[in-house]
Scaffold this motif. Structure first.
Motif, PDB file in Angstrom:
ATOM      1  N   ARG A 192     -12.370 -21.351  33.344  1.00 20.97           N
ATOM      2  CA  ARG A 192     -12.614 -22.488  34.224  1.00 20.97           C
ATOM      3  C   ARG A 192     -11.725 -22.395  35.453  1.00 20.97           C
ATOM      4  NH1 ARG A 192     -17.069 -25.161  33.855  1.00 20.97           N
ATOM      5  NH2 ARG A 192     -16.857 -25.099  31.581  1.00 20.97           N
ATOM      6  N   HIS A 193     -12.280 -22.698  36.624  1.00 19.73           N
ATOM      7  CA  HIS A 193     -11.501 -22.695  37.860  1.00 19.73           C
ATOM      8  C   HIS A 193     -10.356 -23.700  37.727  1.00 19.73           C
ATOM      9  CE1 HIS A 193     -10.494 -23.183  42.112  1.00 19.73           C
ATOM     10  NE2 HIS A 193     -11.200 -22.101  42.364  1.00 19.73           N
ATOM     11  N   PRO A 194      -9.153 -23.348  38.147  1.00 21.39           N
ATOM     12  CA  PRO A 194      -7.994 -24.218  37.931  1.00 21.39           C
ATOM     13  C   PRO A 194      -8.076 -25.580  38.615  1.00 21.39           C
ATOM     14  CG  PRO A 194      -7.447 -22.374  39.378  1.00 21.39           C
ATOM     15  CD  PRO A 194      -8.781 -22.072  38.782  1.00 21.39           C
ATOM     16  N   THR A 195      -8.807 -25.683  39.717  1.00 21.55           N
ATOM     17  CA  THR A 195      -8.876 -26.975  40.421  1.00 21.55           C
ATOM     18  C   THR A 195     -10.296 -27.517  40.558  1.00 21.55           C
ATOM     19  OG1 THR A 195      -8.970 -25.825  42.577  1.00 21.55           O
ATOM     20  CG2 THR A 195      -6.792 -26.511  41.753  1.00 21.55           C
ATOM     21  N   GLU A 196     -11.290 -26.645  40.571  1.00 13.37           N
ATOM     22  CA  GLU A 196     -12.688 -27.076  40.685  1.00 13.37           C
ATOM     23  C   GLU A 196     -13.354 -26.874  39.336  1.00 13.37           C
ATOM     24  OE1 GLU A 196     -14.659 -25.628  44.298  1.00 13.37           O
ATOM     25  OE2 GLU A 196     -12.691 -24.866  44.908  1.00 13.37           O
ATOM     26  N   ARG A 197     -13.402 -27.933  38.525  1.00 16.30           N
ATOM     27  CA  ARG A 197     -13.770 -27.805  37.113  1.00 16.30           C
ATOM     28  C   ARG A 197     -15.232 -27.476  36.875  1.00 16.30           C
ATOM     29  NH1 ARG A 197      -9.740 -26.214  34.857  1.00 16.30           N
ATOM     30  NH2 ARG A 197     -10.533 -26.865  32.809  1.00 16.30           N
ATOM     31  N   LYS A 198     -16.077 -27.608  37.876  1.00 16.82           N
ATOM     32  CA  LYS A 198     -17.482 -27.255  37.699  1.00 16.82           C
ATOM     33  C   LYS A 198     -17.745 -25.787  37.987  1.00 16.82           C
ATOM     34  CE  LYS A 198     -19.455 -31.837  38.504  1.00 16.82           C
ATOM     35  NZ  LYS A 198     -20.445 -32.635  39.291  1.00 16.82           N
ATOM     36  N   ARG A 199     -16.700 -25.097  38.436  1.00 16.89           N
ATOM     37  CA  ARG A 199     -16.837 -23.677  38.759  1.00 16.89           C
ATOM     38  C   ARG A 199     -16.061 -22.829  37.760  1.00 16.89           C
ATOM     39  NH1 ARG A 199     -16.719 -22.424  45.011  1.00 16.89           N
ATOM     40  NH2 ARG A 199     -15.703 -20.595  44.157  1.00 16.89           N
ATOM     41  N   MET A 200     -16.485 -21.565  37.654  1.00 13.68           N
ATOM     42  CA  MET A 200     -15.743 -20.589  36.880  1.00 13.68           C
ATOM     43  C   MET A 200     -15.022 -19.670  37.865  1.00 13.68           C
ATOM     44  SD  MET A 200     -16.662 -21.711  33.944  1.00 13.68           S
ATOM     45  CE  MET A 200     -16.037 -20.484  32.775  1.00 13.68           C
ATOM     46  N   ALA A 201     -14.036 -18.932  37.364  1.00 13.96           N
ATOM     47  CA  ALA A 201     -13.269 -18.039  38.240  1.00 13.96           C
ATOM     48  C   ALA A 201     -12.606 -16.948  37.417  1.00 13.96           C
ATOM     49  CB  ALA A 201     -12.213 -18.838  39.009  1.00 13.96           C
ATOM     50  N   VAL A 202     -12.173 -15.903  38.100  1.00 15.20           N
ATOM     51  CA  VAL A 202     -11.353 -14.878  37.449  1.00 15.20           C
ATOM     52  C   VAL A 202      -9.941 -15.437  37.348  1.00 15.20           C
ATOM     53  CG1 VAL A 202     -10.315 -12.595  37.702  1.00 15.20           C
ATOM     54  CG2 VAL A 202     -12.747 -12.921  38.202  1.00 15.20           C
ATOM     55  N   VAL A 203      -9.497 -15.671  36.111  1.00 18.23           N
ATOM     56  CA  VAL A 203      -8.165 -16.227  35.868  1.00 18.23           C
ATOM     57  C   VAL A 203      -7.503 -15.470  34.720  1.00 18.23           C
ATOM     58  CG1 VAL A 203      -8.648 -18.548  36.749  1.00 18.23           C
ATOM     59  CG2 VAL A 203      -9.196 -18.000  34.385  1.00 18.23           C
ATOM     60  N   LYS A 204      -6.192 -15.351  34.768  1.00 19.58           N
ATOM     61  CA  LYS A 204      -5.469 -14.593  33.743  1.00 19.58           C
ATOM     62  C   LYS A 204      -5.679 -15.160  32.349  1.00 19.58           C
ATOM     63  CE  LYS A 204      -1.747 -12.797  36.675  1.00 19.58           C
ATOM     64  NZ  LYS A 204      -0.277 -12.770  36.925  1.00 19.58           N
TER      65      LYS A 204
END
Length: 325
Positions: A192-204
């Protein structure tokens, strides 16, 4: 009730789930079932740890054996709807569907009806007894293409296992912004994106995700690619290709502002600005038939809007070449 009509599964707790709550570990191991359903099985004794009954909050440890033997219950309350589907193949165990762009797969907030599940309940009412009405994997609302739906418990168990062991082959076609010089692999965790919860992201802290892509055709400022998944994270292809600075054409979430190539004709401008969904199509699906073990594969053609996009990009290249002479 015979064993083949029951939900039966067995797991050994791996290192990453050691010292987790039982219901949390079970949810990780059996994502096809809801957390509430798993908790009810724990409380009833249908889901045991090392042969004994536990509470959902009890901790599990490395090497513990989880065993599930449950009777299926009607798990859905959605209504059947007469929605036309493009059925590519069907038998008593599986449905292969060519999903159009714009069709939501599963009912959720804002989409209680008019979904693929509502359509499936109309033609295969038996799926009401299966987890998530037989849906074992999803395509985003605006992604088109081939997907499989389970019609029996045998099929559901087999298909979930094939997805988890990565033996189910899924290939997609996409059109991305920018010109790629060749194929590559994106191996980057998605969460889950750290600040935009409706988006996904590359996160550790995300879950492992691997996407392979290769070039099919290059254009002046876009590339037609084939993608193969090793995992099935939410929005995986869209997130991974955005991560390598080549977002999908038309992607309303990850694509950013419309970028037009140099010398764009009015015709191409209209096509690109009018393409309001991610240019992504699930082209091919390969799996082992749940009952026979036969390897089966389906390839569904690109939808009309995708073909028109490619035709416009090809014409733009030809127009540019003609202007040079």
């Amino acid at each position: 009730m015979s064993a083949e009509n029951r939900i039966i599964a067995s797991f050994v707790i791996p290192p990453k789930l050691s010292d987790k709550r039982l219901d949390q570990a079970a949810a990780e191991l059996m994502p096809e079932h809801s957390r509430s359903r798993l908790q009810s099985w724990v409380k009833s004794g249908a889901l045991t740890v090392n042969g004994g009954q536990c509470r959902p909050r009890d901790k599990v440890m490395l090497g513990d054996k989880l065993e599930l033997d449950a009777e299926p219950e009607a798990q859905v309350t959605w209504q059947a709807e007469a929605i036309t589907l493009d059925i590519v193949y069907e038998d008593e165990h599986i449905l292969i569907i060519n999903k159009p762009a714009g069709l939501v797969v599963h009912p959720a907030a804002g989409h209680a009806d008019g979904t693929l599940v509502n359509a499936i309940l109309n033609i295969a009412p038996e799926v009401e007894n299966l987890p998530r009405a037989g849906i074992v994997h999803r395509l985003d609302k605006d992604t088109s293409g081939v997907m499989v739906v389970a019609r029996s418990l045998i099929a559901h168990t087999s298909l979930v296992n094939q997805l988890q062991t990565r033996t189910m082959g899924r290939e997609y076609e996409a059109v991305v912004v920018g010109t790629l010089t060749g194929g590559a692999t994106v191996d980057a965790p998605i969460g889950r994106h750290p600040t935009e919860r409706k988006r996904m992201a590359v996160v550790k802290s995300g879950k492992p995700a691997v996407t392979h892509y290769r070039v099919i055709e290059r254009f002046a400022a876009h590339t037609h690619v084939r993608c193969k998944l090793e995992s099935g994270r939410t929005h995986q292809i869209r997130v991974h290709l955005t991560h390598v600075k080549h977002p999908l054409v038309g992607d309303p979430v990850y694509g950013g502002r419309l970028r037009l190539p140099k010398g764009t004709t009015e015709e191409l401008r209209e096509v690109l600005s009018g393409f309001h969904r991610q240019a992504l199509h699930a082209r091919q699906l390969t799996l082992e038939h749940p009952q026979t073990g036969e390897t089966m594969s389906w390839d569904v053609p690109l939808p009309e809007d995708f073909q028109l996009l490619l035709a416009a990009l090809r014409k733009h290249v030809k127009d540019m070449e003609s202007d040079e002479f």
